[in-house]
Design a protein around this motif. Structure first.
Motif, PDB file in Angstrom:
ATOM      1  N   TRP A 179      22.327  16.834  14.144  1.00  0.00           N
ATOM      2  CA  TRP A 179      23.264  17.616  14.935  1.00  0.00           C
ATOM      3  C   TRP A 179      22.688  17.837  16.330  1.00  0.00           C
ATOM      4  N   LYS A 180      23.595  17.992  17.305  1.00  0.00           N
ATOM      5  CA  LYS A 180      23.145  18.248  18.680  1.00  0.00           C
ATOM      6  C   LYS A 180      24.247  18.961  19.449  1.00  0.00           C
ATOM      7  N   TYR A 181      23.831  19.730  20.440  1.00  0.00           N
ATOM      8  CA  TYR A 181      24.744  20.393  21.364  1.00  0.00           C
ATOM      9  C   TYR A 181      24.899  19.562  22.629  1.00  0.00           C
ATOM     10  N   ASN A 182      26.019  19.779  23.324  1.00  0.00           N
ATOM     11  CA  ASN A 182      26.129  19.246  24.671  1.00  0.00           C
ATOM     12  C   ASN A 182      25.311  20.134  25.611  1.00  0.00           C
ATOM     13  N   GLU A 183      25.239  19.763  26.867  1.00  0.00           N
ATOM     14  CA  GLU A 183      24.374  20.472  27.809  1.00  0.00           C
ATOM     15  C   GLU A 183      24.789  21.924  27.994  1.00  0.00           C
ATOM     16  N   ALA A 184      26.090  22.201  27.900  1.00  0.00           N
ATOM     17  CA  ALA A 184      26.591  23.564  28.090  1.00  0.00           C
ATOM     18  C   ALA A 184      26.560  24.389  26.810  1.00  0.00           C
ATOM     19  N   ASN A 185      26.130  23.814  25.706  1.00  0.00           N
ATOM     20  CA  ASN A 185      26.102  24.488  24.408  1.00  0.00           C
ATOM     21  C   ASN A 185      27.493  24.952  23.967  1.00  0.00           C
ATOM     22  N   THR A 186      28.510  24.176  24.336  1.00  0.00           N
ATOM     23  CA  THR A 186      29.884  24.500  23.941  1.00  0.00           C
ATOM     24  C   THR A 186      30.491  23.442  23.020  1.00  0.00           C
ATOM     25  N   LYS A 187      29.718  22.459  22.635  1.00  0.00           N
ATOM     26  CA  LYS A 187      30.185  21.441  21.684  1.00  0.00           C
ATOM     27  C   LYS A 187      29.006  21.065  20.787  1.00  0.00           C
ATOM     28  N   LEU A 188      29.209  21.233  19.489  1.00  0.00           N
ATOM     29  CA  LEU A 188      28.186  20.874  18.517  1.00  0.00           C
ATOM     30  C   LEU A 188      28.681  19.674  17.721  1.00  0.00           C
ATOM     31  N   THR A 189      27.952  18.560  17.819  1.00  0.00           N
ATOM     32  CA  THR A 189      28.312  17.335  17.106  1.00  0.00           C
ATOM     33  C   THR A 189      27.429  17.191  15.876  1.00  0.00           C
ATOM     34  N   LEU A 190      28.058  16.935  14.718  1.00  0.00           N
ATOM     35  CA  LEU A 190      27.316  16.786  13.471  1.00  0.00           C
ATOM     36  C   LEU A 190      27.563  15.410  12.877  1.00  0.00           C
ATOM     37  N   ASP A 191      26.489  14.700  12.553  1.00  0.00           N
ATOM     38  CA  ASP A 191      26.564  13.481  11.764  1.00  0.00           C
ATOM     39  C   ASP A 191      26.511  13.881  10.295  1.00  0.00           C
ATOM     40  N   LEU A 192      27.404  13.357   9.491  1.00  0.00           N
ATOM     41  CA  LEU A 192      27.540  13.787   8.104  1.00  0.00           C
ATOM     42  C   LEU A 192      26.973  12.765   7.129  1.00  0.00           C
ATOM     43  N   ARG A 193      26.490  13.267   6.023  1.00  0.00           N
ATOM     44  CA  ARG A 193      25.925  12.408   4.982  1.00  0.00           C
ATOM     45  C   ARG A 193      27.044  11.601   4.321  1.00  0.00           C
TER      46      ARG A 193
END
Length: 508
Positions: free
Chosen positions: A89-103
């Motif tokens: 998982w990672k945030y964008n630079e503004a910490n307003t989008k969290l992207t999750l890779d799923l199993r």
């Protein structure tokens, strides 16, 4: 992709450690191809009202849900976040989008596939279901499916606690086929390590789970059967542990003595603080509380060590700050900010012009009569009157929000800094019902919100502010007295009174 701190390494180390802990002769040895044949029985303090994952609670009540439901992130015993159903998982630079890779390759117990659509369905359901922890996803405006194994959580504002929440109630994943049905209220349908044995489960008595044969992570599956026995009465829990009806349960310092006499083992950690909440800091209903000198005088009135020894047999740590040691917001020099000094308390009251007119009206808290009685006496010693009213009831939360109480004696969770701020400090916090704030404090809170990985350190400034302004009068952090027999090993879970279900293993 950003893993939680040392996430991949932590996952490997934890799995290895658990395997070593569980290893032994015969049927209880580590067996990668299947779960142990041992059974685990736990005494719980409250019955589950609904097994819908959107109705999950935290603290004492999260543990049974973990048997049936995996979470998106796994919280290790030390608080480190590791992969679970989300592998990265990672945030964008503004910490307003969290992207999750799923199993991939994970199914629910009803055969449904876990994928991005299933994850979105759960998060959407959680936001709409009006569960006890619905506020965990307040900052999430929507969930977008990027591809079959990737989702994006879009936030209206940064939320430094979101990753923590995804290891808690908000991250529990149920079968999309079952979400919103009547059936899931009584029988959970998840991808977790265990499935409910409906025939053996008795409402308000016990919930029984058996190991799921096709579970994707055998390292987290230590037992063939897990039983949660509902034992709301403390004496009943003590007797059940000592007699062998349960392997582990939560007790208190006094009943702990009986458990120790029966050779039970203690797995203790500190989760909550107890003390006074001085809620009306602007003096809307209790004018003297507007003066910081009055609130500071209240803090100096308490001999914290003596109170701790008298009411909890010394099981805790005296403190003057509401943020816990593991939160990141704890500040060492605040620990004894208000030493016991009745003469200074009297001087502050005189300086404020309130030598004899400070009256605190507190609700009664069942089970804490002794604590409140000692607090009342020590306040009286410096000229402050404490009156105890009717007991808190099932309308307690709405009563607090309605400003029914200007002060109260209570026990509060010392969680992650942003969690704690939104519980006791911000204008959105339940335990700030009078919406007290200042531009200086709000600037400090805003800095935490936008602080990302520095949120804990920035929260130290919030802690310093509320301690110096004496918003509260903390007395001590309380040792959680979790006892178990020698048939199992137990690792305490940071900031939880009871361990996560993954923290148990058969003893060698």
């Amino acid at each position: 992709m950003k893993l939680g701190p040392r996430a991949a390494a932590a996952a490997i180390i934890t799995s290895a450690a658990l395997a070593l802990t569980a290893c032994g002769g015969g049927a209880q040895g580590n067996n990668p191809s299947g779960p142990k044949t041992a059974a685990l029985s736990l005494g719980t303090v409250q019955e589950i009202r609904s097994w819908d994952p959107a109705q999950a609670h935290v603290g004492h009540i999260l543990q049974p849900y973990q048997a049936a439901y995996d979470s998106l992130l796994l919280r290790e015993p030390d608080g480190t976040l590791s992969p679970m159903l989300a592998t990265a998982w990672k945030y964008n630079e503004a910490n307003t989008k969290l992207t999750l890779d799923l199993r991939t390759g994970v199914t629910f117990s009803d055969g449904a596939t876990f994928d991005a659509e299933a994850a979105k369905a759960n998060l959407d359901h959680f936001k709409k279901a009006n569960g006890p922890q619905m506020a965990q996803l307040t900052a999430v405006s929507d969930v977008a499916v990027v591809d079959a194994d990737t989702i994006e959580l879009n936030l209206t504002t940064p939320d430094p606690s979101l990753e923590f929440y995804l290891s808690q109630a908000a991250g529990l994943m149920g079968s999309p086929k079952a979400l919103g049905t009547e059936a899931i209220k009584t029988e959970p349908v998840g991808s977790g390590p265990y499935v409910m044995d409906k025939a053996a489960t008795v409402k308000d008595s016990q919930s029984v789970f058996t190991a799921r044969q096709d579970y994707w992570n055998k390292d987290l599956q230590k037992f063939e059967k897990v039983t949660f026995k509902t034992l709301t009465d403390l004496t009943a829990r003590t007797n059940a542990l000592v007699s062998g009806q349960v392997d582990a349960t939560l007790l208190d310092p006094k009943t702990g003595k009986q458990a120790e006499g029966a050779k039970m083992q203690l797995a203790s950690n500190q989760v909550d603080w107890q003390g006074l909440l001085l809620l009306d800091r602007d003096g809307a209903k209790n004018a003297p509380l507007q003066d910081v000198r009055v609130r500071q005088a209240i803090n100096h009135a308490f001999d914290r060590k003596t109170i701790l020894d008298q009411v909890l047999l010394g099981q805790g740590t005296p403190t003057s700050q509401p943020f816990g040691k593991e939160s990141g917001a704890w500040v060492e020099e605040l620990e004894d900010k208000y030493p016991y000094d009745p003469e200074k308390a009297k001087a502050l009251l005189k300086e404020a012009g309130h030598e004899n007119d400070v009256v605190l009206e507190l609700p009664s808290v069942p089970g804490w009569e002794t604590q409140i009685a000692v607090v009342k006496q020590q306040l009286a010693d410096v000229g402050i009157t404490l009156n105890v009213g009717s007991a808190i009831t099932n309308t307690f939360t709405s009563d607090v929000a309605a400003q029914k109480f200007t002060s109260m004696y209570f026990s509060l969770f010392q969680g992650e800094p942003w969690v704690a701020i939104n519980q006791i400090v911000s204008t959105k916090a339940l335990y700030n019902p009078f919406k007290n704030t200042t531009p200086e404090l709000q600037a400090k809170i805003d800095a935490v919100e936008k602080g990302g990985k520095d949120a804990g350190k920035l929260a130290q400034e919030v802690n310093k502010y509320v301690v110096e302004q004496a918003w509260f009068a903390p007395l001590f952090r309380v040792n959680q007295m979790y006892y178990h027999n020698d048939k199992i090993t137990v690792t305490p879970q940071i900031q939880q009174a009871v361990p996560s279900i993954y923290n148990y293993a058969p003893a060698s």
